[in-house]
Scaffold this motif. Structure first.
Motif, PDB file in Angstrom:
ATOM      1  N   ARG A   1       0.850  -1.186   0.000  1.00  0.00           N
ATOM      2  CA  ARG A   1       0.000   0.000   0.000  1.00  0.00           C
ATOM      3  C   ARG A   1       0.883   1.232   0.000  1.00  0.00           C
TER       4      ARG A   1
ATOM      5  N   ARG B   1       1.335   5.361   0.683  1.00  0.00           N
ATOM      6  CA  ARG B   1       0.852   6.561   1.372  1.00  0.00           C
ATOM      7  C   ARG B   1       0.543   7.669   0.362  1.00  0.00           C
TER       8      ARG B   1
ATOM      9  N   TYR C   1      -5.074   6.508  -2.660  1.00  0.00           N
ATOM     10  CA  TYR C   1      -6.229   5.801  -2.122  1.00  0.00           C
ATOM     11  C   TYR C   1      -5.871   4.326  -1.966  1.00  0.00           C
ATOM     12  N   HIS C   2      -6.054   3.786  -0.763  1.00  0.00           N
ATOM     13  CA  HIS C   2      -5.687   2.395  -0.510  1.00  0.00           C
ATOM     14  C   HIS C   2      -6.627   1.799   0.534  1.00  0.00           C
TER      15      HIS C   2
ATOM     16  N   PRO D   1      -7.924   0.611   3.940  1.00  0.00           N
ATOM     17  CA  PRO D   1      -7.561   1.149   5.259  1.00  0.00           C
ATOM     18  C   PRO D   1      -6.942   0.072   6.155  1.00  0.00           C
TER      19      PRO D   1
ATOM     20  N   ASN E   1      -6.424  -1.499  10.114  1.00  0.00           N
ATOM     21  CA  ASN E   1      -7.434  -1.880  11.106  1.00  0.00           C
ATOM     22  C   ASN E   1      -7.698  -0.800  12.144  1.00  0.00           C
TER      23      ASN E   1
ATOM     24  N   ASN F   1      -6.553   3.279  14.034  1.00  0.00           N
ATOM     25  CA  ASN F   1      -6.135   4.645  13.780  1.00  0.00           C
ATOM     26  C   ASN F   1      -4.619   4.708  13.616  1.00  0.00           C
ATOM     27  N   GLU F   2      -4.156   5.569  12.713  1.00  0.00           N
ATOM     28  CA  GLU F   2      -2.722   5.597  12.411  1.00  0.00           C
ATOM     29  C   GLU F   2      -1.876   5.952  13.623  1.00  0.00           C
TER      30      GLU F   2
ATOM     31  N   TYR G   1       1.743  -2.506   8.200  1.00  0.00           N
ATOM     32  CA  TYR G   1       1.937  -1.062   8.265  1.00  0.00           C
ATOM     33  C   TYR G   1       3.425  -0.719   8.237  1.00  0.00           C
TER      34      TYR G   1
ATOM     35  N   SER H   1      -4.546  11.346  -3.319  1.00  0.00           N
ATOM     36  CA  SER H   1      -5.483  10.520  -2.557  1.00  0.00           C
ATOM     37  C   SER H   1      -6.705  10.092  -3.360  1.00  0.00           C
TER      38      SER H   1
ATOM     39  N   SER I   1      -5.761   5.364  -6.944  1.00  0.00           N
ATOM     40  CA  SER I   1      -5.217   4.159  -6.328  1.00  0.00           C
ATOM     41  C   SER I   1      -4.039   3.670  -7.157  1.00  0.00           C
TER      42      SER I   1
END
Length: 644
Positions: free
Chosen positions: A258, A260, A263-264, A266, A268, A270-271, A302, A315, A318
């Protein structure tokens, strides 16, 4: 009476409504090209018909160009080179081009993209217009050649067409003329192109795809990199199996990346939660100063598979990357013995050589494979979306990212070499070979043009106008290939073909020598001894100055009883190991400089090794002996190889 009048007005109103409906229906029929009924309103249908064709064919041009990396018409150097593109099937003649190939960036310019779309529309719009067939029953139709211009804008692609058309009525005095047409295709081609360029440029700066490849090498326990194993059984790996493991792993890992600021899918949590765990220091781990709770389940994804390659905001787009094993891979492990990687017979610098009982593992890899980058812009074509694709190479050299190195070979489907070699340039070039030391031209030197997996013989130098040279054409579908010059009595030379009128290679003269070995016992090493039946000497010489390498062993294998050395003063890094009945027992590790005077009349070379008697029994003693030989330089002059 009043009721009858009202009824009459109602009937009259209905008639008027029906008549009005029929009128507008007739107008609608005119709009959908029924010209025999709408001569007075001809301009609208004809204009609309041609505009619709221009829009349809222009949309096809945009889609095809985006799917093919910004190209519709590939240059010959890309079209006919089987390695310059990614092909989903061998039967498909043209694939998706690589935007970087053999040190050359091949990103199409906006002008090239506009030119390709212009050509596509001009060549294909006739099949849509079909001679303006819907109007031919009532009109004589005359038209000229379409001239299209294309503008790639921020939110659309504009097609303007100058297309003179004249329609003359067959049954009345009426003429209609048209010249200019223009449509806007709802496709954010420029935005996808900008992301594609950004991705490749940042990859060339940072090599993040190469780092992912090297990390996969490191985490796979079946692929050897570094380490020491204390065992007497020789470690062996089969290189094709390791290659397949890496190919299979990358085909799964790479699509899961993925990126940054695109658009990817999400993650699981919060960042901030991921950053809490990612920023923990070693000291915090040591004292147990950790965030509350457990790390997110997808923490590894991540940390390792979320690529931060740009600060720009894409954003709405993709981006994905894909690799399929059938696209091929160059996988070269060093050291290796053919397809096998063996711990007792190495092909690298001295620290890479391993012992029979202390197996020192240190392998480096050269890896090259193509990946497909896909960018999706979802709002184009009324929500249908626009898919932009291009290819690029992933290049690892000696376990390090290297975006500038050209691979020497890659898997290629069988066939195609004859066709590749037969298509030659009209221009001819002169090729020369000269002795490295004397500068004299050499006769009967064979020249070959190599482009990745293809070797095309060019011929050999012969007397020509008072000099020795070869005049020949080269394959026209591969720029900057390798020129290889070979002749018995010389080390084979290689140079990149630059397209200059003349190419000259300087070849080192060489001679083959029978190889022998003697052993001298530590600590005094004063008396030479012949090898016993259970002794083995492994020899590896490398010259950083010339790039020449030599590998041999004593006793020699059948057919490999001689080694070829440069006939001159050359410094080699010598890594020579002495094995006594399967146990490391000595060697010679250091620089050795050959001497022309000693070589010119010799027929053999004897390598000498210092050894310990009895052989070291345990692994610690073997490591101690190896460390001594690496660090102690006092014995090198006394035991240097000797020409005889």
């Amino acid at each position: 009476m009043k009721k009858a009048q009202v009824t009459a007005f109602i009937i009259m109103g209905i008639v008027i409504l029906v008549a009005t409906a029929i009128f507008f229906l007739a107008r609608e029929k005119a709009y959908i090209f029924v010209p025999e009924e709408v001569h007075p309103e001809l301009r609208g249908p004809v204009q609309n018909f041609i505009d619709q064709c221009l829009y349809d064919v222009g949309s096809e041009a945009v889609k095809q160009l985006a799917l093919s990396g910004g190209y519709i018409y590939l240059p010959d150097s890309m079209r006919y080179d089987p390695l310059a593109s990614i092909k989903f099937h061998p039967a498909v003649p043209v694939g998706i081009p690589l935007w970087q190939y053999r040190n050359e960036l091949r990103i199409p310019s906006l002008e090239k993209m506009a030119s390709d779309m212009k050509r596509y529309v001009e060549e294909n719009i006739d099949s849509c217009l079909n001679g303006l067939e819907p109007f031919q029953d009532s009109y004589n139709v005359y038209y000229g050649k379409p001239n299209v211009s294309v503008t790639i804008g921020r939110s659309d692609v504009v097609f303007d067409m100058h297309f003179p058309v004249t329609l003359t009525a067959k049954f009345k005095d009426e003429t209609n003329e048209y010249e200019d047409f223009s449509v806007r295709v709802d496709a954010k081609l420029l935005r996808a192109y900008e992301l594609a360029k950004e991705f490749l440029e940042r990859e060339n700066e940072r090599g993040f795809m190469e780092k992912i490849t090297v990390e996969q090498l490191a985490i796979d326990p079946e692929i050897p990199l570094n380490g020491v194993k204390f065992q007497c059984a020789r470690l062996t790996w089969y290189e094709p199996e390791l290659k397949k493991r890496l190919q299979d792993a990358l085909s799964i890992i790479i699509p899961g990346l993925r990126f940054r600021n695109t658009y990817h899918a999400p993650f699981n949590e919060n960042e901030e939660r991921y950053r809490e765990w990612q920023d923990i220091s070693v000291e915090q781990y040591a004292v147990g100063n950790l965030p509350d709770g457990s790390p997110p389940e997808d923490m590894w994804e991540y940390s390792k598979m979320f690529i931060n390659f740009t600060d720009k905001d894409f954003s709405e787009l993709s981006l994905s990357v894909m690799y399929l094993p059938q696209w091929g891979m160059l996988f070269n492990a060093k050291p290796s013995d053919g397809p096998f990687m063996k711990s007792a017979q190495q092909r690298a610098t001295n620290r890479f050589l391993s012992m029979m009982c202390v197996q020192i593992i240190h392998f480096v890899y050269d890896i090259y494979y193509p990946v497909l980058v896909s960018i999706n812009e979802p709002t184009s074509f009324g929500g249908e979306g626009l898919l932009f694709r291009f290819g690029m190479p992933v290049v690892v050299v000696d376990n390090q990212p290297n975006r500038e190195v050209v691979p020497s070979s890659i898997d290629v489907p069988a066939g195609g070499s004859e066709e590749f070699c037969s298509s030659r340039t009209r221009k001819t070039f002169a090729f020369y070979a000269v002795d490295y030391y004397t500068g004299e031209q050499i006769n009967h030197v064979n020249f070959t043009y190599r482009c990745f997996a293809y070797d095309c013989p060019l011929g050999e130098t012969r007397p020509d106008g008072g000099e020795y040279r070869l005049v020949a054409s080269v394959p026209d579908s591969c720029v900057n290939g390798d020129i290889i010059a070979s002749k018995s009595g010389y080390i084979t030379g290689t140079a990149v073909f630059t397209g200059e009128d003349q190419t000259t290679l300087r070849l080192y003269p060489s001679r083959k020598y029978e190889v022998a070995a003697k052993k001298l016992e530590l600590p005094d090493y004063w008396a030479e001894e012949d090898l016993d039946s259970n002794d083995l000497v492994l020899i590896q010489l490398e010259s950083n100055e010339t790039g020449h390498s030599v590998y041999a062993k004593v006793p020699p294998e059948q057919g490999h009883d001689k080694i070829e050395l440069i006939l001159g003063d050359v410094t080699y890094e010598a890594s020579i190991m002495f094995i006594d009945n399967g146990v490391f027992a000595g060697g010679y590790f250091g620089n050795w400089t050959t001497n022309y005077t000693e070589m010119k009349d010799a027929s053999s070379v004897t390598f000498k090794v210092a050894f310990e008697e009895p052989p070291p029994e345990d692994q610690d003693s073997q490591l101690e002996l190896m460390t001594f030989l690496y660090n102690n330089r006092t014995y090198l002059e006394d035991l240097k190889p000797e020409f005889r």
